[in-house]
Design an enzyme around this catalytic site. Structure first.
Site, PDB file in Angstrom:
ATOM      1  N   HIS A  71       0.833  -1.206   0.000  1.00 35.19           N
ATOM      2  CA  HIS A  71       0.000   0.000   0.000  1.00 35.19           C
ATOM      3  C   HIS A  71       0.865   1.253   0.000  1.00 35.19           C
ATOM      4  CE1 HIS A  71      -3.751  -2.142   0.619  1.00 35.19           C
ATOM      5  NE2 HIS A  71      -3.166  -2.840   1.581  1.00 35.19           N
ATOM      6  N   ARG A  82      17.283  -8.548   9.731  1.00 32.46           N
ATOM      7  CA  ARG A  82      18.703  -8.246   9.538  1.00 32.46           C
ATOM      8  C   ARG A  82      19.476  -9.551   9.561  1.00 32.46           C
ATOM      9  NH1 ARG A  82      21.658  -8.390  14.239  1.00 32.46           N
ATOM     10  NH2 ARG A  82      20.447  -8.615  16.168  1.00 32.46           N
TER      11      ARG A  82
END
Length: 259
Positions: free
Chosen positions: A137, A204
């Site tokens: 979005h 990460r």
């Protein structure tokens, strides 16, 4: 009178077991009949559906099949969504939009949403409820509801041999290398190098393979013992059959004890 109650209770228990087994047998038949394969695709007409691939029943939302290629020996679990394009009935052009390589596994309830190209490499395994999307979005206009604003799309590439844990989310523009491990619940975007482990939201790198030092930081558990080269596929099949026989025997014993 107590004896009559015991008799009625035994009959009711027997009836429940018989009905339960009939329902279970019927459901197994429905699941088998409703599965999608290359030999029995049903209403679905994929651009390619490889030999040995199976979409379990019940399927999730599936549309845009003419722009979806699924390789050989893939396992698509129940309630998996596979879509190409933003909605059904669109002409997406000549090129494939969603590609699953050979041996891909998509766990129960997973979603692969390909409004632009999504490629999942061979032998990539996904746990349950993994979400892979090429579209997100946008919220540029603060005065317009987010759901009414035109979304942004970027291609997604997942390299071969990856493992995506339960509930992992792969966002638009993500590019995962070869043999990447994505921890459960991780949210991945951007580049992920080969032979690495990512975790967190946003994800990460928490571990990488170094050709000289091995895994860094080092693994905390010993490597699994590989199957000896001398073991044949027939022996493995026989071992699996023996374990299944033991399981069935245990179930029968439990049922007899409850009768």
């Amino acid at each position: 009178m107590p004896r009559n109650r015991n008799t009625f209770s035994s009959l009711a228990g027997l009836r429940r077991r018989v009905v339960g087994r009939a329902v279970q047998a019927g459901w197994r038949w429905v699941r088998e009949a409703g599965a999608v394969t290359a030999d029995s695709p049903g209403r679905l007409r994929f651009r390619r559906l490889g030999a040995g691939t199976r979409l379990a029943f019940p399927q999730g939302t599936v549309f845009g099949e003419p722009w979806i290629e699924i390789g050989e020996h893939c396992i698509i679990a129940e309630q998996v969504t596979l879509t190409a394009g933003m909605m059904p009935g669109l002409d997406l052009g000549a090129e494939t939009v969603l590609t699953l390589g050979n041996g891909v596994v998509l766990g129960r309830g997973s979603h692969v949403i390909a409004d632009t190209t999504v490629t999942i490499g061979s032998d990539t395994y996904c746990g349950p409820y993994v979400y892979i999307t090429s579209t997100n979005h946008s919220y540029d206009d603060p005065h317009e509801p987010v759901g009414r604003q035109w979304p942004r799309s970027e291609p997604v590439v997942i390299g071969p041999g990856c493992w995506l844990g339960t509930g992992a989310v792969i966002l638009p523009g993500a590019r995962l290398g070869r043999n990447v491990v994505v921890a459960a619940g991780a949210i991945v975007r951007g580049e992920v190098p080969d032979h690495s482990v990512v975790a967190g939201a946003p994800a990460r790198v928490v571990r990488r393979w170094d050709p000289e030092k091995g895994w860094q930081p080092p693994l905390r558990t010993p490597a699994p013992v590989p199957i000896p080269d001398s073991v044949t596929p027939e022996q493995l099949a026989a071992l699996a059959a023996l374990e299944l026989a033991d399981e069935i025997e245990e179930q029968v014993t439990d049922a007899l004890k409850g009768a």
